[in-house]
Write a protein that holds these residues in place. Structure first.
Motif, PDB file in Angstrom:
ATOM      1  N   ALA A  47       0.850  -1.197   0.000  1.00 33.03           N
ATOM      2  CA  ALA A  47       0.000   0.000   0.000  1.00 33.03           C
ATOM      3  C   ALA A  47       0.881   1.241   0.000  1.00 33.03           C
ATOM      4  CB  ALA A  47      -0.899   0.002   1.224  1.00 33.03           C
ATOM      5  N   GLY A  48       0.446   2.234  -0.763  1.00 32.45           N
ATOM      6  CA  GLY A  48       1.171   3.495  -0.796  1.00 32.45           C
ATOM      7  C   GLY A  48       2.160   3.641  -1.926  1.00 32.45           C
ATOM      8  N   ASN A  49       2.360   2.576  -2.722  1.00 32.78           N
ATOM      9  CA  ASN A  49       3.237   2.736  -3.889  1.00 32.78           C
ATOM     10  C   ASN A  49       2.489   2.326  -5.140  1.00 32.78           C
ATOM     11  OD1 ASN A  49       3.421  -0.143  -4.200  1.00 32.78           O
ATOM     12  ND2 ASN A  49       4.952  -0.180  -2.571  1.00 32.78           N
ATOM     13  N   PRO A  54      -4.656   0.490  -5.699  1.00 32.82           N
ATOM     14  CA  PRO A  54      -5.832  -0.346  -5.938  1.00 32.82           C
ATOM     15  C   PRO A  54      -6.685   0.132  -7.105  1.00 32.82           C
ATOM     16  CG  PRO A  54      -6.251   1.140  -4.120  1.00 32.82           C
ATOM     17  CD  PRO A  54      -4.817   1.355  -4.527  1.00 32.82           C
ATOM     18  N   LEU A  55      -7.339  -0.839  -7.727  1.00 28.67           N
ATOM     19  CA  LEU A  55      -8.401  -0.560  -8.679  1.00 28.67           C
ATOM     20  C   LEU A  55      -9.711  -0.762  -7.932  1.00 28.67           C
ATOM     21  CD1 LEU A  55      -9.493   0.047 -11.504  1.00 28.67           C
ATOM     22  CD2 LEU A  55      -9.265  -2.391 -12.035  1.00 28.67           C
ATOM     23  N   ILE A  56     -10.568   0.248  -7.949  1.00 29.06           N
ATOM     24  CA  ILE A  56     -11.773   0.289  -7.124  1.00 29.06           C
ATOM     25  C   ILE A  56     -13.005   0.260  -8.010  1.00 29.06           C
ATOM     26  CG2 ILE A  56     -13.042   1.647  -5.406  1.00 29.06           C
ATOM     27  CD1 ILE A  56     -10.228   3.064  -4.898  1.00 29.06           C
ATOM     28  N   SER A  77      -4.517   5.396  -7.083  1.00 29.26           N
ATOM     29  CA  SER A  77      -5.640   4.499  -7.370  1.00 29.26           C
ATOM     30  C   SER A  77      -6.439   4.951  -8.582  1.00 29.26           C
ATOM     31  CB  SER A  77      -6.562   4.417  -6.152  1.00 29.26           C
ATOM     32  OG  SER A  77      -7.113   5.693  -5.863  1.00 29.26           O
ATOM     33  N   ARG A  78      -7.217   4.019  -9.112  1.00 27.77           N
ATOM     34  CA  ARG A  78      -8.152   4.297 -10.194  1.00 27.77           C
ATOM     35  C   ARG A  78      -9.498   3.685  -9.822  1.00 27.77           C
ATOM     36  NH1 ARG A  78      -6.881   1.152 -14.296  1.00 27.77           N
ATOM     37  NH2 ARG A  78      -5.499  -0.090 -12.971  1.00 27.77           N
ATOM     38  N   ARG A 104      -9.075   9.720 -13.611  1.00 33.92           N
ATOM     39  CA  ARG A 104      -8.803   8.500 -12.852  1.00 33.92           C
ATOM     40  C   ARG A 104     -10.053   7.694 -12.566  1.00 33.92           C
ATOM     41  NH1 ARG A 104      -6.239  10.742  -7.720  1.00 33.92           N
ATOM     42  NH2 ARG A 104      -6.319   8.538  -7.112  1.00 33.92           N
ATOM     43  N   ILE A 105     -11.182   8.089 -13.125  1.00 28.07           N
ATOM     44  CA  ILE A 105     -12.427   7.386 -12.850  1.00 28.07           C
ATOM     45  C   ILE A 105     -13.256   7.264 -14.125  1.00 28.07           C
ATOM     46  CG2 ILE A 105     -13.634   9.502 -12.158  1.00 28.07           C
ATOM     47  CD1 ILE A 105     -15.172   7.776 -10.094  1.00 28.07           C
TER      48      ILE A 105
END
Length: 251
Positions: A47-49, A54-56, A77-78, A104-105
């Motif tokens: 987490a954090g790199n 994550p893909l959400i 994230s995306r 990003r969404i």
């Protein structure tokens, strides 16, 4: 008319989102759901790199509050957000642009309760996180809503059928098709639902989904579920504290 619609905007965590009827107004409980997702994401390896970004997927995005809040706190994230209401999709897109998160969404019009719509969703996977505040009120609860809710907010964003589980079971059935191995599903539900969801999943072991934690809201009601795909089954834990203690937001 609810004050959020009169003002035309409302704060959700650290974001100011545009609000317009009949799109569902996000409640404070949903802010707690986002906080829990962020806490769990901070514990995830890498987490954090960029490697661990994550893909959400958000199901039933409404104004986009959940997905946009997660994107704002998880810079790498995306997200994909879906809703069956055209007004919700348009409002979520506008909020993404206001927050400069539109790149990003992806926000799409889709009804998760129609299984014929699932095939086009599969190329989006596998996703790390599936998050939803679905309609979860029962028909009986719908008859007890305040007049301002009935008059202005979309009932489809609230009505979950006879037991409030109609949309939830479709999300649970879809989750194994889209989640990564050990991916997580986070749900906001009615306090009567944790037992129902747990029993439903136990009766369908082929889905490979396990209820791993139940968390209470600030009023002490079991409100949020963490469900994990595949991996060894673990015992379900319940937060028994009277109030949810909010940790600092990661990032």
């Amino acid at each position: 008319m609810p004050v959020q619609y009169i003002l035309g905007e409302w704060d959700f965590r650290d974001l100011t989102l545009k609000m317009a009827p009949p799109v569902f107004i996000p409640r404070p409980e949903t802010e707690e759901l986002v906080t829990w997702v962020l806490e769990e994401e901070a514990r995830r390896p890498h987490a954090g790199n960029a490697e661990g970004s994550p893909l959400i997927l958000e199901v039933g995005c409404g104004s986009g509050a959940i997905a946009l809040s997660l994107l704002s706190q998880l810079p790498q994230s995306r997200a994909v957000a879906m809703d069956k209401g055209e007004a919700a999709v348009c409002l979520a897109q506008e909020n993404a642009q206001r927050l400069q998160l539109q790149h990003r969404i992806q926000i799409v019009l889709c009804d998760v309760t129609l299984e014929r719509n699932w095939a086009p969703l599969l190329p989006w996977g596998p996703v790390d996180l599936l998050v939803s505040n679905p309609p979860y009120l029962s028909h009986q609860d719908m008859g007890q809503l305040a007049p301002e809710i009935c008059s202005y907010e979309d009932p489809a964003a609230l009505d979950g059928g006879k037991e409030g589980m109609d949309v939830i079971v479709h999300i649970l059935a879809l989750a194994p098709l889209l989640l990564k191995d050990s991916g997580s599903l986070f749900l906001e539900v009615d306090p009567r639902h944790p037992g129902l969801v747990g029993s439903w999943l136990q009766s369908r072991p082929g889905l490979g989904l396990h209820l791993v934690a139940v968390r209470r809201d600030f009023c002490g009601r079991p409100r949020f579920l963490h469900i994990r795909r595949s991996g060894p089954q673990r015992g379900c834990t319940v937060d028994t504290s009277p109030r949810l203690q909010l940790a600092p937001v990661p990032g």
